[in-house]
Design a protein around this motif. Structure first.
Motif, short mmCIF file in Angstrom:
data_model
loop_
_atom_site.label_atom_id
_atom_site.label_comp_id
_atom_site.label_asym_id
_atom_site.label_seq_id
_atom_site.Cartn_x
_atom_site.Cartn_y
_atom_site.Cartn_z
N LEU A 5 0.98 -1.07 -0.01
CA LEU A 5 0.05 0.26 -0.01
C LEU A 5 0.71 1.20 0.05
O LEU A 5 0.41 2.13 -0.80
CB LEU A 5 -0.95 -0.04 1.20
N ILE A 6 1.83 1.21 0.87
CA ILE A 6 2.83 2.40 0.92
C ILE A 6 3.53 2.53 -0.42
O ILE A 6 3.67 3.71 -0.82
CB ILE A 6 3.80 2.39 2.12
N TYR A 7 4.07 1.60 -1.16
CA TYR A 7 4.59 1.63 -2.26
C TYR A 7 3.70 2.20 -3.22
O TYR A 7 4.04 3.02 -4.16
CB TYR A 7 5.12 0.27 -2.86
N VAL A 8 2.65 1.78 -3.58
CA VAL A 8 1.48 2.44 -4.39
C VAL A 8 1.28 3.83 -4.14
O VAL A 8 1.16 4.64 -5.12
CB VAL A 8 0.07 1.68 -4.18
N LEU A 9 1.13 4.16 -2.85
CA LEU A 9 0.98 5.50 -2.57
C LEU A 9 2.09 6.41 -3.01
O LEU A 9 1.88 7.76 -3.55
CB LEU A 9 0.56 5.75 -0.90
N LEU A 10 3.33 6.03 -2.81
CA LEU A 10 4.36 6.78 -3.21
C LEU A 10 4.64 6.96 -4.76
O LEU A 10 4.93 8.03 -5.30
CB LEU A 10 5.68 6.11 -2.73
N GLN A 12 1.89 6.93 -6.66
CA GLN A 12 0.70 7.83 -7.05
C GLN A 12 1.14 9.36 -6.66
O GLN A 12 0.97 10.47 -7.30
CB GLN A 12 -0.57 7.79 -6.41
N LEU A 13 1.94 9.59 -5.62
CA LEU A 13 2.55 11.05 -5.37
C LEU A 13 3.61 11.34 -6.24
O LEU A 13 3.35 12.60 -6.56
CB LEU A 13 3.07 10.79 -3.82
N ALA A 14 4.41 10.19 -6.78
CA ALA A 14 5.38 10.81 -7.76
C ALA A 14 4.63 11.32 -9.03
O ALA A 14 4.85 12.13 -9.67
CB ALA A 14 6.51 9.80 -8.06
N SER A 15 3.36 10.49 -9.33
CA SER A 15 2.69 10.69 -10.45
C SER A 15 2.08 12.24 -10.43
O SER A 15 2.16 13.13 -11.32
CB SER A 15 1.59 9.86 -10.80
N VAL A 16 1.51 12.49 -9.41
CA VAL A 16 1.00 13.83 -8.77
C VAL A 16 1.96 14.96 -9.22
O VAL A 16 1.79 15.97 -9.73
CB VAL A 16 0.27 13.86 -7.49
N VAL A 17 3.36 14.60 -8.49
CA VAL A 17 4.44 15.69 -8.67
C VAL A 17 4.86 15.94 -10.10
O VAL A 17 4.99 17.04 -10.59
CB VAL A 17 5.52 15.19 -7.77
N PHE A 38 3.64 14.33 2.65
CA PHE A 38 2.98 12.79 2.49
C PHE A 38 4.27 12.13 2.17
O PHE A 38 4.44 10.94 2.93
CB PHE A 38 1.94 12.72 1.60
N SER A 39 4.91 12.29 1.18
CA SER A 39 6.24 11.43 0.71
C SER A 39 7.08 11.17 1.76
O SER A 39 7.49 10.17 2.16
CB SER A 39 6.67 11.98 -0.68
N SER A 40 7.52 12.24 2.38
CA SER A 40 8.32 12.15 3.63
C SER A 40 7.91 11.19 4.86
O SER A 40 8.72 10.21 5.06
CB SER A 40 8.74 13.50 4.18
N ASN A 41 6.59 11.43 5.39
CA ASN A 41 6.18 10.50 5.94
C ASN A 41 6.11 9.16 5.61
O ASN A 41 6.22 8.34 6.43
CB ASN A 41 4.55 11.01 6.47
N LEU A 42 5.49 8.94 4.49
CA LEU A 42 5.35 7.42 4.06
C LEU A 42 6.92 6.76 3.71
O LEU A 42 6.86 5.64 4.02
CB LEU A 42 4.98 7.48 2.71
N LYS A 43 7.70 7.52 3.45
CA LYS A 43 9.11 6.89 3.40
C LYS A 43 9.69 6.50 4.62
O LYS A 43 10.19 5.37 5.04
CB LYS A 43 10.16 7.79 2.71
N THR A 44 9.46 7.37 5.64
CA THR A 44 9.79 7.00 7.24
C THR A 44 9.09 5.51 7.68
O THR A 44 9.75 4.76 8.13
CB THR A 44 9.45 8.06 7.99
N ASP A 77 -5.22 7.31 -0.79
CA ASP A 77 -5.63 6.99 -1.92
C ASP A 77 -6.74 7.91 -2.51
O ASP A 77 -6.82 8.09 -3.70
CB ASP A 77 -6.00 5.48 -1.97
N ASP A 78 -7.78 7.95 -1.95
CA ASP A 78 -8.94 8.70 -2.01
C ASP A 78 -8.37 10.20 -2.51
O ASP A 78 -9.01 10.94 -3.25
CB ASP A 78 -10.00 8.81 -1.01
N VAL A 79 -7.62 10.71 -1.71
CA VAL A 79 -7.30 12.21 -1.86
C VAL A 79 -6.48 12.22 -2.99
O VAL A 79 -6.51 12.95 -3.92
CB VAL A 79 -6.47 12.70 -0.63
N LEU A 80 -5.48 11.29 -3.54
CA LEU A 80 -4.92 11.28 -4.57
C LEU A 80 -5.65 11.32 -5.69
O LEU A 80 -5.50 11.78 -6.83
CB LEU A 80 -3.80 10.04 -4.55
#
Length: 131
Positions: A5-10, A12-17, A38-44, A77-80
């Motif tokens: 899940l975290i990997y998918v969110l990261l 998606q965040l990269a895609s938004v960027v 979000f990216s920073s927290n997810l990576k942590t 995921d909903d927000v993204l």
């Protein structure tokens, strides 16, 4: 599971960027700082997920922590999805605005060309133009 899940969110965040390159979209979404946070927290979190998934069997509080991560992941995921929808809306609007200008230029050119043919106004059209 949580790691996926975290990997998918990261991703998606990269895609938004990546899609965030248009300054007008940045102003509409105002999400630049959120994406970085979000990216920073997810990576942590991602850095300790493997250990947490091993420990969840023995410690209920770790399992609870992982469950919270899953819940928040679904919300993110909903927000993204909403951000991506907003990006697409902005792109469609810009394309439509460009298309309208192009169509107006074509119509103006065609209207100007009418003088080349010495056309006469019909009575009905003349009335419509005058009203």
């Amino acid at each position: 599971m949580a790691e996926a899940l975290i990997y998918v969110l990261l991703e998606q965040l990269a895609s938004v960027v990546y899609q965030h390159t248009n300054e007008a979209v940045k102003l509409v979404l105002n999400a630049d700082q959120d994406v970085k946070s979000f990216s920073s927290n997810l990576k942590t979190i991602q850095a300790v997920l493997e250990d947490a998934e091993k420990k969840q069997v023995m410690e209920a509080k770790v399992a609870d922590w992982l469950e919270k991560i899953k819940d928040v992941s679904y919300e993110m995921d909903d927000v993204l999805d909403e951000w991506n929808t907003e990006l697409l809306k902005q792109q469609v609007k810009e394309e439509a605005d460009t298309k309208k200008k192009e169509l107006n230029e074509k119509l103006t050119s065609i209207a100007a060309d009418r003088e080349l043919y010495s056309f006469h106004h019909s009575a009905i059209v003349g009335l419509m133009i005058n009203n």
